[in-house]
Motif scaffolding. Structure first.
Motif, mmCIF file in Angstrom:
data_model
loop_
_atom_site.group_PDB
_atom_site.id
_atom_site.type_symbol
_atom_site.label_atom_id
_atom_site.label_comp_id
_atom_site.label_asym_id
_atom_site.label_seq_id
_atom_site.Cartn_x
_atom_site.Cartn_y
_atom_site.Cartn_z
ATOM 1 N N LYS A 168 1.729 8.927 -10.864
ATOM 2 C CA LYS A 168 0.822 9.464 -9.845
ATOM 3 C C LYS A 168 0.181 8.299 -9.100
ATOM 4 C CE LYS A 168 -3.384 12.214 -9.262
ATOM 5 N NZ LYS A 168 -2.956 13.037 -8.164
ATOM 6 N N SER A 169 0.278 8.330 -7.791
ATOM 7 C CA SER A 169 -0.395 7.338 -6.959
ATOM 8 C C SER A 169 -1.885 7.670 -6.953
ATOM 9 C CB SER A 169 0.163 7.385 -5.539
ATOM 10 O OG SER A 169 -0.529 6.481 -4.730
ATOM 11 N N VAL A 170 -2.724 6.675 -7.225
ATOM 12 C CA VAL A 170 -4.176 6.915 -7.262
ATOM 13 C C VAL A 170 -4.916 6.195 -6.149
ATOM 14 C CG1 VAL A 170 -4.278 7.508 -9.702
ATOM 15 C CG2 VAL A 170 -4.535 5.115 -9.016
ATOM 16 N N TYR A 171 -4.261 5.240 -5.512
ATOM 17 C CA TYR A 171 -4.891 4.544 -4.392
ATOM 18 C C TYR A 171 -3.820 3.939 -3.504
ATOM 19 C CZ TYR A 171 -7.454 1.306 -1.507
ATOM 20 O OH TYR A 171 -7.954 0.653 -0.417
ATOM 21 N N GLY A 172 -4.079 3.973 -2.206
ATOM 22 C CA GLY A 172 -3.193 3.316 -1.266
ATOM 23 C C GLY A 172 -2.648 4.273 -0.233
ATOM 24 N N SER A 173 -2.258 3.699 0.875
ATOM 25 C CA SER A 173 -1.647 4.448 1.962
ATOM 26 C C SER A 173 -0.814 3.475 2.779
ATOM 27 C CB SER A 173 -2.720 5.093 2.842
ATOM 28 O OG SER A 173 -3.421 4.095 3.566
ATOM 29 N N ARG A 174 -0.192 3.967 3.805
ATOM 30 C CA ARG A 174 0.593 3.079 4.668
ATOM 31 C C ARG A 174 -0.284 2.024 5.332
ATOM 32 N NH1 ARG A 174 5.441 6.260 7.428
ATOM 33 N NH2 ARG A 174 5.981 7.548 5.657
ATOM 34 N N ASP A 175 -1.561 2.333 5.490
ATOM 35 C CA ASP A 175 -2.473 1.429 6.190
ATOM 36 C C ASP A 175 -3.106 0.370 5.284
ATOM 37 O OD1 ASP A 175 -1.968 2.924 8.473
ATOM 38 O OD2 ASP A 175 -3.650 4.273 8.072
ATOM 39 N N THR A 176 -2.971 0.524 3.979
ATOM 40 C CA THR A 176 -3.593 -0.438 3.065
ATOM 41 C C THR A 176 -2.555 -1.403 2.521
ATOM 42 O OG1 THR A 176 -3.298 1.013 1.161
ATOM 43 C CG2 THR A 176 -5.380 1.209 2.346
ATOM 44 N N LYS A 177 -3.007 -2.577 2.157
ATOM 45 C CA LYS A 177 -2.102 -3.585 1.599
ATOM 46 C C LYS A 177 -2.015 -3.499 0.083
ATOM 47 C CE LYS A 177 -2.468 -6.844 5.330
ATOM 48 N NZ LYS A 177 -2.712 -8.212 5.728
ATOM 49 N N MET A 178 -2.885 -2.684 -0.521
ATOM 50 C CA MET A 178 -2.875 -2.550 -1.970
ATOM 51 C C MET A 178 -2.574 -1.100 -2.331
ATOM 52 S SD MET A 178 -5.784 -3.421 -4.823
ATOM 53 C CE MET A 178 -6.784 -1.978 -4.582
ATOM 54 N N GLY A 179 -1.776 -0.926 -3.373
ATOM 55 C CA GLY A 179 -1.491 0.406 -3.885
ATOM 56 C C GLY A 179 -1.624 0.410 -5.398
ATOM 57 N N GLN A 180 -2.075 1.525 -5.943
ATOM 58 C CA GLN A 180 -2.186 1.655 -7.389
ATOM 59 C C GLN A 180 -1.532 2.956 -7.829
ATOM 60 O OE1 GLN A 180 -6.538 0.957 -7.804
ATOM 61 N NE2 GLN A 180 -5.883 -0.701 -9.136
ATOM 62 N N THR A 181 -0.744 2.844 -8.887
ATOM 63 C CA THR A 181 -0.032 3.990 -9.441
ATOM 64 C C THR A 181 -0.230 3.994 -10.951
ATOM 65 O OG1 THR A 181 1.637 3.816 -7.705
ATOM 66 C CG2 THR A 181 2.236 5.088 -9.653
ATOM 67 N N VAL A 182 -0.507 5.162 -11.506
ATOM 68 C CA VAL A 182 -0.580 5.329 -12.953
ATOM 69 C C VAL A 182 0.765 5.893 -13.399
ATOM 70 C CG1 VAL A 182 -1.773 6.418 -14.883
ATOM 71 C CG2 VAL A 182 -3.072 5.745 -12.848
ATOM 72 N N LEU A 183 1.355 5.260 -14.416
ATOM 73 C CA LEU A 183 2.650 5.693 -14.939
ATOM 74 C C LEU A 183 2.533 5.999 -16.424
ATOM 75 C CD1 LEU A 183 3.308 2.964 -12.934
ATOM 76 C CD2 LEU A 183 5.499 4.059 -13.144
ATOM 77 N N ALA A 184 3.210 7.049 -16.855
ATOM 78 C CA ALA A 184 3.282 7.406 -18.272
ATOM 79 C C ALA A 184 4.741 7.335 -18.700
ATOM 80 C CB ALA A 184 2.748 8.812 -18.503
ATOM 81 N N LEU A 185 4.986 6.695 -19.836
ATOM 82 C CA LEU A 185 6.320 6.623 -20.432
ATOM 83 C C LEU A 185 6.203 7.049 -21.885
ATOM 84 C CD1 LEU A 185 7.580 3.078 -19.287
ATOM 85 C CD2 LEU A 185 8.235 5.272 -18.334
ATOM 86 N N LEU A 186 7.088 7.922 -22.326
ATOM 87 C CA LEU A 186 7.114 8.281 -23.742
ATOM 88 C C LEU A 186 7.825 7.184 -24.526
ATOM 89 C CD1 LEU A 186 7.893 12.103 -23.643
ATOM 90 C CD2 LEU A 186 5.678 10.929 -23.577
ATOM 91 N N ALA A 187 7.561 7.107 -25.812
ATOM 92 C CA ALA A 187 8.159 6.086 -26.667
ATOM 93 C C ALA A 187 9.672 6.054 -26.469
ATOM 94 C CB ALA A 187 7.834 6.367 -28.131
ATOM 95 N N GLY A 188 10.198 4.857 -26.191
ATOM 96 C CA GLY A 188 11.629 4.675 -25.991
ATOM 97 C C GLY A 188 12.076 4.821 -24.544
ATOM 98 N N ALA A 189 11.232 5.415 -23.695
ATOM 99 C CA ALA A 189 11.591 5.566 -22.272
ATOM 100 C C ALA A 189 11.496 4.210 -21.579
ATOM 101 C CB ALA A 189 10.676 6.577 -21.592
ATOM 102 N N GLU A 190 12.210 4.098 -20.473
ATOM 103 C CA GLU A 190 12.296 2.805 -19.788
ATOM 104 C C GLU A 190 12.266 2.977 -18.273
ATOM 105 O OE1 GLU A 190 15.038 -0.937 -20.674
ATOM 106 O OE2 GLU A 190 16.201 0.750 -19.882
ATOM 107 N N LEU A 191 11.693 1.996 -17.616
ATOM 108 C CA LEU A 191 11.867 1.840 -16.180
ATOM 109 C C LEU A 191 12.956 0.788 -16.056
ATOM 110 C CD1 LEU A 191 8.201 1.648 -14.818
ATOM 111 C CD2 LEU A 191 9.760 3.597 -14.767
#
Length: 121
Positions: A38-61
């Protein structure tokens, strides 16, 4: 109308990270990929973006390119950030600047982390 709204400034309100963590872990449990974000901060107009990510045990990006500048902060759980010929294990309360190289992330237990990205000019 708030003073900020009257002067054309966007309304700013706190983000409840605890509630987002619980919601994302529940979403990850019902996801085939065992992850949610889920994106919690940021837009096309901002230079900073923040996203919260959840991964279950063993999952990978899977391995991907690094943004120009980014910081990973573990909110709950334990993850491993894999870089080029090196890795870092992080637990709740720790943060790490992401090196400017291809990398991947593996959850060693059910985990939630905050990714802060500074975009190029």
């Amino acid at each position: 109308m708030t003073d900020a709204e009257a002067h054309g400034a966007p309304e700013i309100s706190p983000v409840g990270l605890k509630q987002i963590q619980e919601s994302l872990l529940a979403a990850a449990r019902s996801s085939r990929a065992q992850r949610a974000a889920k994106s919690v901060y940021g837009s096309r107009d901002t230079k900073m973006g923040q996203t919260v990510l959840a991964l279950l045990a063993g999952a990978e990006l899977a391995e991907h390119d690094s943004p120009p500048e980014a910081v990973l902060q573990v909110l709950t759980g334990r993850i491993r950030l894999h870089g080029k010929d090196r890795s870092w294990e992080l637990t709740a309360g720790q943060l790490l600047p992401i090196p400017p190289e291809r990398h991947s992330v593996t959850a060693l237990e059910n985990s939630v982390f905050l990714l802060t990205v500074i975009r190029g000019a």
